[in-house]
Scaffold this active site. Sequence first.
Site, PDB file in Angstrom:
ATOM      1  N   LYS A 103       0.884  -1.278  -0.238  1.00 26.98           N
ATOM      2  CA  LYS A 103       0.043   0.050  -0.226  1.00 26.98           C
ATOM      3  C   LYS A 103       0.900   1.522  -0.058  1.00 26.98           C
ATOM      4  O   LYS A 103       0.621   2.002  -0.728  1.00 26.98           O
ATOM      5  CB  LYS A 103      -1.077  -0.136   1.243  1.00 26.98           C
ATOM      6  CG  LYS A 103      -1.814   1.193   1.425  1.00 26.98           C
ATOM      7  CD  LYS A 103      -2.825   0.848   2.443  1.00 26.98           C
ATOM      8  CE  LYS A 103      -3.648   2.314   2.927  1.00 26.98           C
ATOM      9  NZ  LYS A 103      -4.530   1.821   3.907  1.00 26.98           N
TER      10      LYS A 103
ATOM     11  N   GLU B 283      10.280  -4.670   4.689  1.00 26.65           N
ATOM     12  CA  GLU B 283      10.678  -6.189   4.147  1.00 26.65           C
ATOM     13  C   GLU B 283      10.265  -6.214   2.611  1.00 26.65           C
ATOM     14  O   GLU B 283      11.246  -6.891   2.058  1.00 26.65           O
ATOM     15  CB  GLU B 283       9.495  -7.109   5.185  1.00 26.65           C
ATOM     16  CG  GLU B 283       9.947  -7.189   6.676  1.00 26.65           C
ATOM     17  CD  GLU B 283       9.118  -6.152   7.269  1.00 26.65           C
ATOM     18  OE1 GLU B 283       8.969  -4.940   6.988  1.00 26.65           O
ATOM     19  OE2 GLU B 283       8.760  -6.400   8.490  1.00 26.65           O
TER      20      GLU B 283
ATOM     21  N   GLY C  48      -5.073  -1.975   4.759  1.00 29.81           N
ATOM     22  CA  GLY C  48      -4.481  -2.995   4.389  1.00 29.81           C
ATOM     23  C   GLY C  48      -5.154  -4.460   4.559  1.00 29.81           C
ATOM     24  O   GLY C  48      -5.256  -5.303   3.496  1.00 29.81           O
ATOM     25  N   ARG C  49      -5.514  -4.790   5.750  1.00 29.29           N
ATOM     26  CA  ARG C  49      -6.179  -5.961   6.117  1.00 29.29           C
ATOM     27  C   ARG C  49      -7.622  -6.179   5.544  1.00 29.29           C
ATOM     28  O   ARG C  49      -8.243  -7.376   5.533  1.00 29.29           O
ATOM     29  CB  ARG C  49      -6.253  -6.495   7.680  1.00 29.29           C
ATOM     30  CG  ARG C  49      -6.939  -5.403   8.477  1.00 29.29           C
ATOM     31  CD  ARG C  49      -6.435  -5.442  10.046  1.00 29.29           C
ATOM     32  NE  ARG C  49      -6.911  -4.192  10.617  1.00 29.29           N
ATOM     33  CZ  ARG C  49      -6.416  -3.020  10.822  1.00 29.29           C
ATOM     34  NH1 ARG C  49      -5.202  -2.619  10.077  1.00 29.29           N
ATOM     35  NH2 ARG C  49      -6.918  -2.149  11.547  1.00 29.29           N
TER      36      ARG C  49
ATOM     37  N   GLU D 192      -5.399  -7.117  14.878  1.00 29.00           N
ATOM     38  CA  GLU D 192      -5.033  -5.851  14.373  1.00 29.00           C
ATOM     39  C   GLU D 192      -6.128  -4.782  14.348  1.00 29.00           C
ATOM     40  O   GLU D 192      -5.799  -3.837  14.667  1.00 29.00           O
ATOM     41  CB  GLU D 192      -4.318  -6.132  12.984  1.00 29.00           C
ATOM     42  CG  GLU D 192      -3.503  -4.761  12.755  1.00 29.00           C
ATOM     43  CD  GLU D 192      -2.713  -4.670  11.273  1.00 29.00           C
ATOM     44  OE1 GLU D 192      -2.588  -5.835  10.935  1.00 29.00           O
ATOM     45  OE2 GLU D 192      -2.429  -3.677  10.838  1.00 29.00           O
TER      46      GLU D 192
ATOM     47  N   HIS E  52      -5.832 -33.922  17.429  1.00 30.36           N
ATOM     48  CA  HIS E  52      -4.653 -34.822  17.957  1.00 30.36           C
ATOM     49  C   HIS E  52      -3.735 -33.867  18.847  1.00 30.36           C
ATOM     50  O   HIS E  52      -2.482 -34.352  18.987  1.00 30.36           O
ATOM     51  CB  HIS E  52      -4.163 -35.378  16.801  1.00 30.36           C
ATOM     52  CG  HIS E  52      -5.028 -36.519  16.300  1.00 30.36           C
ATOM     53  ND1 HIS E  52      -5.187 -37.633  16.514  1.00 30.36           N
ATOM     54  CD2 HIS E  52      -5.868 -36.251  15.394  1.00 30.36           C
ATOM     55  CE1 HIS E  52      -6.044 -38.357  15.943  1.00 30.36           C
ATOM     56  NE2 HIS E  52      -6.783 -37.408  15.215  1.00 30.36           N
TER      57      HIS E  52
ATOM     58  N   LYS F 155       7.408  -0.901  12.698  1.00 34.00           N
ATOM     59  CA  LYS F 155       7.966  -0.585  11.465  1.00 34.00           C
ATOM     60  C   LYS F 155       9.249   0.489  11.982  1.00 34.00           C
ATOM     61  O   LYS F 155      10.189   0.477  11.085  1.00 34.00           O
ATOM     62  CB  LYS F 155       6.966   0.243  10.476  1.00 34.00           C
ATOM     63  CG  LYS F 155       6.010  -0.764   9.711  1.00 34.00           C
ATOM     64  CD  LYS F 155       5.164  -0.312   8.761  1.00 34.00           C
ATOM     65  CE  LYS F 155       4.172  -1.067   8.329  1.00 34.00           C
ATOM     66  NZ  LYS F 155       3.571  -1.043   7.011  1.00 34.00           N
TER      67      LYS F 155
HETATM   68  C1  G6Q Z   1      -2.831  -4.108   7.859  1.00 32.00           C
HETATM   69  C2  G6Q Z   1      -1.677  -3.463   8.127  1.00 32.00           C
HETATM   70  C3  G6Q Z   1      -0.331  -4.159   8.080  1.00 32.00           C
HETATM   71  C4  G6Q Z   1       0.253  -3.827   6.186  1.00 32.00           C
HETATM   72  C5  G6Q Z   1       1.372  -4.206   6.226  1.00 32.00           C
HETATM   73  C6  G6Q Z   1       2.044  -3.928   4.940  1.00 32.00           C
HETATM   74  O1  G6Q Z   1      -4.093  -3.637   7.921  1.00 32.00           O
HETATM   75  O2  G6Q Z   1      -1.478  -2.303   8.253  1.00 32.00           O
HETATM   76  O3  G6Q Z   1      -0.330  -5.689   7.710  1.00 32.00           O
HETATM   77  O4  G6Q Z   1      -0.647  -4.406   5.396  1.00 32.00           O
HETATM   78  O5  G6Q Z   1       2.392  -3.720   7.242  1.00 32.00           O
HETATM   79  O6  G6Q Z   1       2.062  -2.485   4.301  1.00 32.00           O
HETATM   80  P1  G6Q Z   1       2.144  -2.000   3.145  1.00 32.00           P
HETATM   81  O7  G6Q Z   1       1.230  -2.463   2.199  1.00 32.00           O
HETATM   82  O8  G6Q Z   1       2.170  -0.473   3.017  1.00 32.00           O
HETATM   83  O9  G6Q Z   1       3.770  -2.672   2.627  1.00 32.00           O
END
Ligand code: G6Q
Length: 545
Positions: free
Chosen positions: A206, A212, A267-268, A353, A384, A512
């Site tokens: 996003k 990462e 994001g989620r 989250e 199990h 982050k």
């Molecule tokens: C989702 C979070 C988090 C995010 C990641 C990746 O709601 O904010 O999981 O999606 O940190 O972020 P970017 O898409 O900006 O790389």
Amino acid sequence: MSNLTRSPAWQALTAHHAAISKQTMRGMFAADPARFDKFSLQLDGLLLDYSKNVASEETLRLLLSLVRQSKLDDWITRMFNGDKINTTEQRAVLHTALRAPHGASVYTDGKDVVPDVLRVRDHMRRFCGAVRDGSLRGHTGKPLRDVVNIGIGGSSLGPQMISEALKPYASTQLNAHFVSNVDATDLIETLRPLDPETTLFIISSKTFTTQETLTNARSARTWLVNHLGSEDAVAKHFAAVSTNLAETSKFGINPDNVFEFWDWVGGRYSVWSAIGLPIALYIGMDNFERLLAGGHAMDQHFRETPFEKNMPVILGLLGIWYANFFDAASYAILPYDQYLQHFPAYLQQLEMESNGKRVDRDGHDVDYATHMVVWGEPGTNGQHSFYQLIHQGTRMVPADFLAPITSHNPLGEHHAMLLANCFAQTEALMLGKTEEEARAELVAQGLSGEALETLLPYKVFPGNRPSNTLLFDRLDPYTMGMLVALYEHKVFVQSVVWNINAFDQWGVEFGKQLAGKLLPELQGKQDASSHDASTNGLIKRFLAH
Ligand code: G6Q
């Protein structure tokens, strides 16, 4: 005391909890043969059976008054209408607009967002069609066969979970891979068997600033250029999904392969946007649109159905019942479908989250529990291992069981056995095994006297352990869409009752920042003695190597 815990609805539930704790579900089922009919709901082939909960009609009535007191109806309208209900980030929350049908209009900041959504969807359709039919090829002219999504969190968990869930609909010509961890092992092990000439990378981020993802993206780019011997190859082998078009262009991604989304998509909650591109490539755009249609059907249900028959409302309220009145600290997601193996991990992010918060919308610390810890594994594997604790441990662990009536892989007795296990578990959790029943079993096994009495307490199961069952005809794209949207709205319902913002994530942002601060110290570029003794010691030990 907060307004919530002081409210008449909350107080009434506290009193009711004391009363209902003297009853058992076993007794409730015996007293009411129509309990299943009263406590189950259906929508387009999806059945929610919530009869195996420690709840009576009175419980539901009280929980519904709690949700009405929270003005859920106004909040639903505000969310769907594009109000900036994510107040700490000053953003609208419009993932529902991503699955809106043609002809719909959704405004935020005075602009209809649907035309943009449809424009990007058309772009996805063209791109997916061209990759899948082989007209869009790699740098050396070979068709693209392996799609590697590089992203993390919300830019990875949804596409990975749904690609796996809908594998029976996937093209046999394409493989989907997901790299998220900055641990190079993730990237290296994923790329090891792949042919650079037929590999397509999708960089999903996003913000396009996530450490990462960009580190993995740069390493993937080096791998590709080294193997194909030319920087020109990047244009044919990289696509990006982001809200930050300036950064995707800086990275050198061909603008024709850049798919946009917007800051009103969390994001989620973004799997419905172009973040779903790996899914659309894998299962085809028609199937991706059926996923959207399933999500939209759940939106309509959520908006239009009276709360007492509203699946997300009922699921959300039952979660509140256990978290706040039974002090349940965790709840389990138990899919009896191997294709749903990543669903617990997906819901961990969506729920924890979103609602893992301790400050309410008015800036005050809450004086009630918010979200429970979410965990789970596919059945029957979990049976199990950790089911022992759910059956006989000291903690109540409410659970959601999910199962398809029809398997994509019918093989002998497998599916009947799978469902027999699923139904038997929810029944046993509810009924338990009384001392009398346990004794009769031991007698039948030939035990008596001291030997029987010694073993007896261990063979008793208290029962009265709650579960919901979501039973669906088949795990198809439409059903998957309904399931994901069901949990999204459930999370929203809970956030409204708890008076918290489900759409920010300051804890994730904090993480982050932290790694960025420490990295130069691990690289020996900055003095590393300003931390606590433990952190200093760990850094020193690393640097000594
Ligand atoms: C989702 C979070 C988090 C995010 C990641 C990746 O709601 O904010 O999981 O999606 O940190 O972020 P970017 O898409 O900006 O790389």
